[in-house]
Design a protein around this motif. Structure first.
Motif, short mmCIF file in Angstrom:
data_model
loop_
_atom_site.label_atom_id
_atom_site.label_comp_id
_atom_site.label_asym_id
_atom_site.label_seq_id
_atom_site.Cartn_x
_atom_site.Cartn_y
_atom_site.Cartn_z
N ILE A 126 -7.18 2.57 -2.47
CA ILE A 126 -6.97 3.94 -2.94
C ILE A 126 -7.81 4.09 -4.20
O ILE A 126 -7.73 3.22 -5.08
CB ILE A 126 -5.50 4.21 -3.32
N PRO A 132 -6.42 3.15 4.64
CA PRO A 132 -5.03 2.70 4.75
C PRO A 132 -4.92 1.17 4.65
O PRO A 132 -5.69 0.44 5.27
CB PRO A 132 -4.62 3.20 6.14
N THR A 144 -4.15 14.96 -1.45
CA THR A 144 -5.05 14.24 -2.36
C THR A 144 -4.88 14.63 -3.83
O THR A 144 -5.30 13.88 -4.70
CB THR A 144 -6.53 14.51 -1.98
N ILE A 180 -7.44 12.05 -5.20
CA ILE A 180 -7.78 10.82 -4.48
C ILE A 180 -9.10 11.06 -3.76
O ILE A 180 -9.22 11.99 -2.95
CB ILE A 180 -6.66 10.45 -3.48
N GLU A 224 -9.69 6.74 0.41
CA GLU A 224 -8.46 6.09 0.85
C GLU A 224 -8.73 5.40 2.17
O GLU A 224 -9.18 6.02 3.13
CB GLU A 224 -7.34 7.12 1.02
N TRP A 275 2.46 2.12 -3.36
CA TRP A 275 1.54 2.70 -4.36
C TRP A 275 1.10 4.10 -3.94
O TRP A 275 0.95 4.99 -4.77
CB TRP A 275 0.32 1.80 -4.57
N ARG A 276 0.89 4.27 -2.63
CA ARG A 276 0.36 5.54 -2.13
C ARG A 276 1.33 6.69 -2.43
O ARG A 276 0.92 7.84 -2.57
CB ARG A 276 0.09 5.44 -0.62
N ASN A 277 2.61 6.37 -2.52
CA ASN A 277 3.57 7.38 -2.97
C ASN A 277 3.49 7.45 -4.49
O ASN A 277 4.20 6.75 -5.21
CB ASN A 277 4.98 7.00 -2.51
N PHE A 279 0.84 -1.20 0.00
CA PHE A 279 0.00 0.00 0.00
C PHE A 279 0.88 1.25 0.00
O PHE A 279 0.67 2.18 -0.78
CB PHE A 279 -0.92 -0.01 1.23
N ARG A 280 1.87 1.24 0.90
CA ARG A 280 2.72 2.41 1.04
C ARG A 280 3.43 2.74 -0.28
O ARG A 280 3.57 3.88 -0.67
CB ARG A 280 3.74 2.17 2.16
#
Lengths: 371, 241
Positions: free
Chosen positions: B149, B145, B120, B140, B143, B98-100, B95-96
């Motif tokens: 996303i 966590p 976002t 976004i 979301e 992709w979230r970046n 997750f981390r």
């Protein structure tokens, strides 16, 4: 450096090509000392397995010495004497971690070939055409080995190059054929094909407890090796009715285990081998398919296979996973693959070597090139 | 290092692979006979032809664009593309990554960069057909966590589309299942062009490729490559030996 390149159907030439370089931090460059032909090369050379591009370097069964490592390599270093199996594993995915490196999720740079043909992408492999990633092979002075911490297998001291080189291919492949058949004491094992892999399958079947082993081939020299070196009863299927002969040798039960060590052939006879295995195998027996296959096989006798209660096991071996055990069997004197090397030639003669191997002339079992 | 590793012929190889599939898929094993040079020809066509539509018999993109009106009539509904992969890594780590969003160009060849503007909002720059930059802003909108996303292009964008990534634990401790979904207007529409800019001309394949790269990065820290390895073969008239 010099390398054996495929330039078109049946067109092999030793050429000058650039030396390989480290392309990924986990790579090593290995100076090749011995590189063996393999039966699986033949469909690539002949175009039956149409996945080669002109200029591709062949070779997938080799031994050499590490001469350079990338910055991320931790467990291999300059001077290590290593063998490397054909199948390349990343060392990290679920398959590599469970002893099935040939199914690696991450090593094939162009998995869309096998993904679209087979549903899921296969791993990469040396000198095996572009469906398996197009990696340059080992019939060369140097070869780049990706993920070398995983793929470079150190050879124990005391095992000569001429023996160890086959632990990168023929030995683990033959062993896998016998091992996945789950041989039980008292079993009789019939092996179709007495080439390098078949020889090792026969010997390993013995070591895994087979009471009897039957080797099936048409070449007198290979049948003789099966008898003298692998302890098998030889059977020439051009001289006898194969079904009748196998039943006569097994009290009418049929062999408990039938191993396909033929695979794809230039003549397209692999279907005949598998159909014969289904017919000859005893009820409740096991077929073990280690030979190289690529496409579809039609007219598979499914009814016979189901109603005889056969088990079919198949798949590419993980040479890396079994190497330690196999070096142990070699060290103890139980297994000696060195007789497979009927010819040791300079790399310059590689094209001629393949012609000899393909036409089975001069009693060639395996010709091994020394760059 | 990793970020610079790019596959040479991403979508181009697709055409070659599919032809290979057709060959392995039946008849032709017995044909034994890819004639000499056939595969070189295919490879060159695929590599040099640039945007070639996999799965549509190697139709150049230009023709595809010309046929946009016809395509719109044929596919009036929004299109959805989904790819799935299982990664041998924890949900949180995947997750981390992709979230970046600035990591995304490593996963998608056509994406030049993603600039993170706020928690976002982000600005995406892709290399469109012919190398012309294509720019859009995304927001976004949901979301959770380690789970989800989802994002969409901003109101009024020329090239509207929506995307989402779902992260689930695979059963039996086998890592993280990732589902990547894109919804966009029919291929001829503006959203379709954005997706083409983002994913080349074979979105399904490129979405799979993005997840494959994500998996490989998470599991091995790198991407497999053969770009730059030695090969033989001489050009006509080349006398080197």
């Amino acid at each position: 450096m010099k390398a054996l390149c495929w330039n078109g159907i049946d067109d092999l030439r030793v050429e000058r090509v650039p030396d390989p370089a480290i392309l990924d931090p986990g790579d090593a460059i290995v100076r090749v000392r011995l590189s063996s032909v393999c039966g699986s090369d033949l469909p690539l050379i002949s175009g039956r397995m149409p996945t080669m591009k002109p200029g591709d370097i062949l070779g997938r069964e080799f031994l050499g010495e590490v001469v350079e490592t990338g910055p991320a390599v931790r467990h291999r270093g300059r001077g290590d004497r290593v063998i490397v199996a054909a199948a390349i594993g990343c060392g990290k995915c679920r398959f590599c971690q469970t002893g099935r490196s040939a199914l690696c999720d991450n090593s094939n740079p162009q998995p869309e070939w096998t993904e679209s043909a087979y549903g899921h992408g296969t791993g990469g492999a040396f000198g095996s055409g572009h469906a398996f990633g197009g990696y340059a092979g080992s019939h060369a002075e140097y070869v780049r080995v990706p993920f070398v911490d995983h793929n470079g297998i150190r050879v124990p001291d005391g095992i000569p190059d001429e023996t160890a080189v086959f632990v990168s291919g023929a030995v683990p492949t033959g062993f896998a054929a016998a091992d996945m058949a789950r041989i039980e004491p008292g079993d009789v094992v019939a092996v179709w094909g007495c080439g390098g892999v078949g020889q090792m399958a026969m010997r390993c079947a013995r070591l895994l407890g087979a009471a009897g082993v039957i080797g099936i081939d048409r070449r007198p020299d290979r049948l003789e090796a099966a008898q003298m070196k692998a302890g098998a009863e030889p059977l020439d299927d051009t001289r006898v009715d194969l079904f009748d002969a196998l039943q006569a040798m097994t009290g009418g039960r049929g062999p408990d285990v039938c191993i396909d060590a033929v695979g794809m052939t230039a003549e397209g006879t692999e279907g005949a081998v598998l159909r014969a295995m289904v017919a000859c195998c005893r009820k409740g027996g096991t077929l073990s398919v280690i030979g190289d296959h690529a496409g579809h096989m039609d007219r598979f006798p499914m009814g016979a296979a189901v109603n005889k209660g056969l088990t079919i096991r198949m798949g590419p071996p993980d040479g890396r996973h079994t190497a330690e055990r196999l070096f142990g069997l070699i060290g103890s004197g139980d297994l000696d693959p060195s007789y497979l090397m009927t010819h040791k030639w300079p790399l310059d003669d590689a094209a001629r070597g393949y012609h000899m191997f393909r036409t089975r002339t001069d009693n060639c079992m395996r010709v091994v090139f020394a760059p | 290092m990793i970020g610079t590793v790019r596959r040479s012929a991403g979508h181009g190889m697709a055409g070659t692979a599919e032809r290979w599939t057709a060959i392995m898929g039946g008849v032709v094993l017995g044909l034994a006979g890819a004639r000499r040079g056939d595969w070189l020809g295919l490879a060159l066509a695929a590599a040099g032809g640039g945007l070639v539509l996999a799965g549509a018999g190697a139709v150049p993109l230009a023709e595809r664009v010309r046929d946009a009106a016809a395509m719109r009539r044929a596919h009036p509904e929004p299109r959805t593309v989904q790819a799935n992969v299982t990664i041998r890594a924890g949900r949180e780590a995947v997750f981390r990554h992709w979230r970046n969003l600035s990591h995304l160009p490593r996963l998608m060849d056509h994406l030049d960069r993603v600039e993170v503007l706020s928690a976002t909002r982000s600005r995406w720059v892709a290399r469109g057909p012919g190398g012309v930059p294509v720019v859009w802003h995304s927001v976004i909108d949901k979301e959770r966590p380690d789970e989800l996303i989802s994002w969409h292009t901003e109101e009024g964008a020329d090239l509207p589309h929506r995307g989402s990534v779902l992260f689930r634990d695979a059963p039996g401790g086998r890592g993280t299942e990732v589902s990547f979904t894109l919804a966009y207007d029919p291929p001829g529409g503006a959203g379709g062009r954005a997706v083409a800019a983002l994913f080349g001309a074979a979105p399904e394949q490129q979405a799979r490729e993005a997840l494959r790269r994500l998996k490989c990065l998470m599991e091995t820290g790198t991407q497999p490559t053969i770009a730059g390895q030695p090969r033989g073969g001489r050009a006509p008239g080349d006398r080197k030996r």
